[in-house]
Write a protein that holds these residues in place. Structure first.
Motif, PDB file in Angstrom:
ATOM      1  N   MET A  83       0.986  -1.092  -0.092  1.00 19.21           N
ATOM      2  CA  MET A  83      -0.028   0.071  -0.018  1.00 19.21           C
ATOM      3  C   MET A  83       0.990   1.047  -0.202  1.00 19.21           C
ATOM      4  O   MET A  83       1.858   1.323   0.710  1.00 19.21           O
ATOM      5  N   GLU A  84       0.582   2.279  -0.913  1.00 13.75           N
ATOM      6  CA  GLU A  84       1.257   3.629  -0.863  1.00 13.75           C
ATOM      7  C   GLU A  84       1.036   4.332   0.165  1.00 13.75           C
ATOM      8  O   GLU A  84      -0.081   4.344   0.806  1.00 13.75           O
ATOM      9  N   PHE A  85       2.151   5.188   0.372  1.00 15.27           N
ATOM     10  CA  PHE A  85       2.079   6.231   1.755  1.00 15.27           C
ATOM     11  C   PHE A  85       1.038   7.294   1.205  1.00 15.27           C
ATOM     12  O   PHE A  85       0.843   7.786   0.244  1.00 15.27           O
ATOM     13  N   LYS A  86       0.014   7.725   2.112  1.00 13.13           N
ATOM     14  CA  LYS A  86      -0.890   8.844   1.886  1.00 13.13           C
ATOM     15  C   LYS A  86      -0.393   9.994   2.951  1.00 13.13           C
ATOM     16  O   LYS A  86       0.132   9.751   3.916  1.00 13.13           O
ATOM     17  N   GLU A  87      -0.592  11.119   2.357  1.00 12.45           N
ATOM     18  CA  GLU A  87      -0.177  12.377   3.278  1.00 12.45           C
ATOM     19  C   GLU A  87      -1.493  12.897   3.979  1.00 12.45           C
ATOM     20  O   GLU A  87      -2.608  13.079   3.387  1.00 12.45           O
ATOM     21  N   PHE A  88      -0.970  13.218   5.306  1.00  7.67           N
ATOM     22  CA  PHE A  88      -2.144  13.639   6.235  1.00  7.67           C
ATOM     23  C   PHE A  88      -1.391  14.904   7.004  1.00  7.67           C
ATOM     24  O   PHE A  88      -0.408  15.065   7.221  1.00  7.67           O
ATOM     25  N   THR A  89      -2.394  15.672   7.200  1.00 10.89           N
ATOM     26  CA  THR A  89      -2.103  17.229   7.722  1.00 10.89           C
ATOM     27  C   THR A  89      -3.032  17.536   8.757  1.00 10.89           C
ATOM     28  O   THR A  89      -4.446  17.539   8.714  1.00 10.89           O
ATOM     29  N   ALA A  90      -2.613  18.075   9.681  1.00 14.08           N
ATOM     30  CA  ALA A  90      -3.308  18.326  10.791  1.00 14.08           C
ATOM     31  C   ALA A  90      -2.702  19.294  11.740  1.00 14.08           C
ATOM     32  O   ALA A  90      -1.561  19.855  11.697  1.00 14.08           O
ATOM     33  N   LYS A  91      -3.388  19.926  13.089  1.00 11.20           N
ATOM     34  CA  LYS A  91      -2.543  21.088  13.761  1.00 11.20           C
ATOM     35  C   LYS A  91      -1.301  20.530  14.525  1.00 11.20           C
ATOM     36  O   LYS A  91      -0.444  21.262  14.683  1.00 11.20           O
ATOM     37  N   ASN A  92      -1.305  19.060  14.724  1.00 10.72           N
ATOM     38  CA  ASN A  92       0.053  18.482  15.450  1.00 10.72           C
ATOM     39  C   ASN A  92      -0.127  17.056  14.844  1.00 10.72           C
ATOM     40  O   ASN A  92      -0.962  16.597  14.238  1.00 10.72           O
ATOM     41  N   ILE A  93       1.114  16.632  15.353  1.00  8.33           N
ATOM     42  CA  ILE A  93       1.485  15.115  14.908  1.00  8.33           C
ATOM     43  C   ILE A  93       0.326  14.104  15.395  1.00  8.33           C
ATOM     44  O   ILE A  93      -0.171  13.318  14.720  1.00  8.33           O
ATOM     45  N   ASP A  94       0.046  14.219  16.673  1.00 10.05           N
ATOM     46  CA  ASP A  94      -1.078  13.386  17.110  1.00 10.05           C
ATOM     47  C   ASP A  94      -2.410  13.384  16.491  1.00 10.05           C
ATOM     48  O   ASP A  94      -2.928  12.483  16.230  1.00 10.05           O
ATOM     49  N   ASP A  95      -2.834  14.769  16.228  1.00 11.19           N
ATOM     50  CA  ASP A  95      -3.925  14.821  15.368  1.00 11.19           C
ATOM     51  C   ASP A  95      -4.096  14.366  13.865  1.00 11.19           C
ATOM     52  O   ASP A  95      -5.075  13.562  13.189  1.00 11.19           O
ATOM     53  N   ALA A  96      -2.589  14.496  13.312  1.00  7.50           N
ATOM     54  CA  ALA A  96      -2.477  13.976  12.230  1.00  7.50           C
ATOM     55  C   ALA A  96      -2.487  12.351  12.201  1.00  7.50           C
ATOM     56  O   ALA A  96      -2.927  11.818  10.877  1.00  7.50           O
ATOM     57  N   ILE A  97      -1.936  11.732  12.879  1.00  9.89           N
ATOM     58  CA  ILE A  97      -1.874  10.397  13.077  1.00  9.89           C
ATOM     59  C   ILE A  97      -3.463   9.868  13.373  1.00  9.89           C
ATOM     60  O   ILE A  97      -3.734   8.901  12.765  1.00  9.89           O
ATOM     61  N   THR A  98      -4.213  10.585  14.103  1.00 13.97           N
ATOM     62  CA  THR A  98      -5.634  10.210  14.257  1.00 13.97           C
ATOM     63  C   THR A  98      -6.323  10.206  12.910  1.00 13.97           C
ATOM     64  O   THR A  98      -7.166   9.562  12.610  1.00 13.97           O
ATOM     65  N   GLU A  99      -6.054  11.384  12.239  1.00 12.58           N
ATOM     66  CA  GLU A  99      -6.691  11.441  11.057  1.00 12.58           C
ATOM     67  C   GLU A  99      -6.348  10.513   9.980  1.00 12.58           C
ATOM     68  O   GLU A  99      -7.354   9.597   9.417  1.00 12.58           O
ATOM     69  N   ALA A 100      -5.272   9.993   9.889  1.00  5.28           N
ATOM     70  CA  ALA A 100      -4.789   8.916   9.165  1.00  5.28           C
ATOM     71  C   ALA A 100      -5.424   7.351   9.750  1.00  5.28           C
ATOM     72  O   ALA A 100      -6.222   6.777   8.903  1.00  5.28           O
ATOM     73  N   CYS A 101      -5.542   7.350  11.142  1.00  5.41           N
ATOM     74  CA  CYS A 101      -6.102   6.109  11.457  1.00  5.41           C
ATOM     75  C   CYS A 101      -7.678   6.262  11.246  1.00  5.41           C
ATOM     76  O   CYS A 101      -8.309   5.136  10.753  1.00  5.41           O
ATOM     77  N   GLU A 102      -8.170   7.248  11.113  1.00  2.47           N
ATOM     78  CA  GLU A 102      -9.874   7.326  10.876  1.00  2.47           C
ATOM     79  C   GLU A 102     -10.054   7.200   9.599  1.00  2.47           C
ATOM     80  O   GLU A 102     -10.949   6.485   9.264  1.00  2.47           O
ATOM     81  N   GLU A 103      -9.024   7.631   8.780  1.00  2.00           N
ATOM     82  CA  GLU A 103      -9.340   7.514   7.150  1.00  2.00           C
ATOM     83  C   GLU A 103      -9.008   6.116   6.801  1.00  2.00           C
ATOM     84  O   GLU A 103      -9.881   5.435   5.893  1.00  2.00           O
ATOM     85  N   LEU A 104      -7.782   5.415   7.401  1.00  2.00           N
ATOM     86  CA  LEU A 104      -7.603   4.119   6.973  1.00  2.00           C
ATOM     87  C   LEU A 104      -8.401   3.153   7.824  1.00  2.00           C
ATOM     88  O   LEU A 104      -8.209   1.880   7.611  1.00  2.00           O
ATOM     89  N   MET A 105      -9.115   3.680   8.739  1.00  2.00           N
ATOM     90  CA  MET A 105      -9.872   2.650   9.723  1.00  2.00           C
ATOM     91  C   MET A 105      -8.869   1.468  10.395  1.00  2.00           C
ATOM     92  O   MET A 105      -9.368   0.214  10.280  1.00  2.00           O
ATOM     93  N   VAL A 106      -7.889   1.944  10.807  1.00  2.00           N
ATOM     94  CA  VAL A 106      -7.065   1.223  11.552  1.00  2.00           C
ATOM     95  C   VAL A 106      -6.778   1.722  12.963  1.00  2.00           C
ATOM     96  O   VAL A 106      -6.808   2.951  13.218  1.00  2.00           O
ATOM     97  N   THR A 107      -6.377   0.883  13.943  1.00  2.00           N
ATOM     98  CA  THR A 107      -5.897   1.463  15.262  1.00  2.00           C
ATOM     99  C   THR A 107      -4.571   1.818  15.087  1.00  2.00           C
ATOM    100  O   THR A 107      -3.880   1.471  13.983  1.00  2.00           O
ATOM    101  N   SER A 108      -3.824   2.752  16.003  1.00  2.00           N
ATOM    102  CA  SER A 108      -2.617   3.325  15.929  1.00  2.00           C
ATOM    103  C   SER A 108      -1.615   2.220  15.714  1.00  2.00           C
ATOM    104  O   SER A 108      -0.564   2.407  15.148  1.00  2.00           O
TER     105      SER A 108
END
Length: 258
Positions: free
Chosen positions: A1-26
């Motif tokens: 699977m290719e890497f996707k770019e995620f942007t947020a206010k901070n790293i934690d929120d960006a990680i959460t955004e990624a988990c939310e979109e990819l539907m996986v746990t951290s």
């Protein structure tokens, strides 16, 4: 699977955004920090955090069939028994050495930075707050537990004040750190209580959507809270969820499955 770019206010929120979109746990997320971002001065010239993420690829476990030991190998093992003992002794020491290298981060220094920062903040707010900060070197997580008589003020509306404190502490401890430190700030078990409330809300909304057969848009939430809603309804037989809008007004929409 290719890497996707995620942007947020901070790293934690960006990680959460990624988990939310990819539907996986951290723990199933593989990510690289592109930019840690910056808060700017009073929000001016602030830069968002950027990460590249994808779902971890699970490697198949290879099981080797046991091999019959030949007579020669038995004789060889006897001759070199002493060598094996030395080797085993060395291998016994390896995990200990590796454990010591689990993290090169000075946990005591991180705790001191967080404590000093919060001491100044609470003195300015004229609040008496007990701070209990602990660093988990294995997961690179700084846990900060706050207690006192006025914790409702620190929690704020839907935890916004607590989230802001968490973000500021993250900036402080990550300012000169080569590895990214995750920061979790909690008081009076608010995070768990809020999670239980959101999970109950998700179930009620699911029932409402099934009954009315109409989509329901929830109030705007931060990435962490949206993820709780998505996770709570991930295996629901009747409804599905997605997020709409831009931060800070991004919200979860619950719709009936076709």
């Amino acid at each position: 699977m290719e890497f996707k770019e995620f942007t947020a206010k901070n790293i934690d929120d960006a990680i959460t955004e990624a988990c939310e979109e990819l539907m996986v746990t951290s723990d199933r997320l593989e990510y690289e920090v592109v930019s840690s971002g910056s808060a700017g001065f009073l929000g001016i010239n602030a830069k968002p955090a950027v990460i590249k993420a994808r779902i971890k690829e699970e490697k198949p476990v290879e099981v080797e069939a046991p091999k019959a030991e030949s007579t020669d190998s038995k004789q060889f093992s006897k001759k070199d028994d002493s060598k094996k003992k030395n080797t085993n002794a060395d291998s016994d020491n390896k995990p200990e050495a590796e454990d010591k290298k689990t993290s090169s981060i000075d946990g005591d220094d991180l705790v001191k930075k967080a404590n000093d920062f919060l001491k100044d903040v609470f003195e300015a707010m004229k609040m008496e707050v007990v701070v209990n900060a602990k660093f988990n070197s294995q997961d690179n997580i700084l846990d900060v537990e706050l207690s006192g008589a006025e914790m409702g003020v620190l929690i704020g509306k839907r935890g916004q004040t607590l989230d802001s404190l968490q973000y500021l502490i993250s900036l402080v401890v990550n300012k000169e750190s080569s590895d990214y430190i995750h920061v979790k700030v909690d008081t009076e078990n608010y995070r768990e209580r809020r999670k239980a409330t959101l999970e109950n809300l998700a179930k009620n909304i699911s029932y409402k959507v099934r009954k009315t057969r109409q989509s329901v848009a929830l109030e705007p939430m931060n990435p962490y809270e949206r993820r709780i809603i998505h996770s709570a309804l991930q295996n629901d037989r009747y409804v599905t969820t997605h997020s709409e809008g831009d931060e800070p007004f991004r919200r979860v929409v619950v719709t009936l499955k076709k």
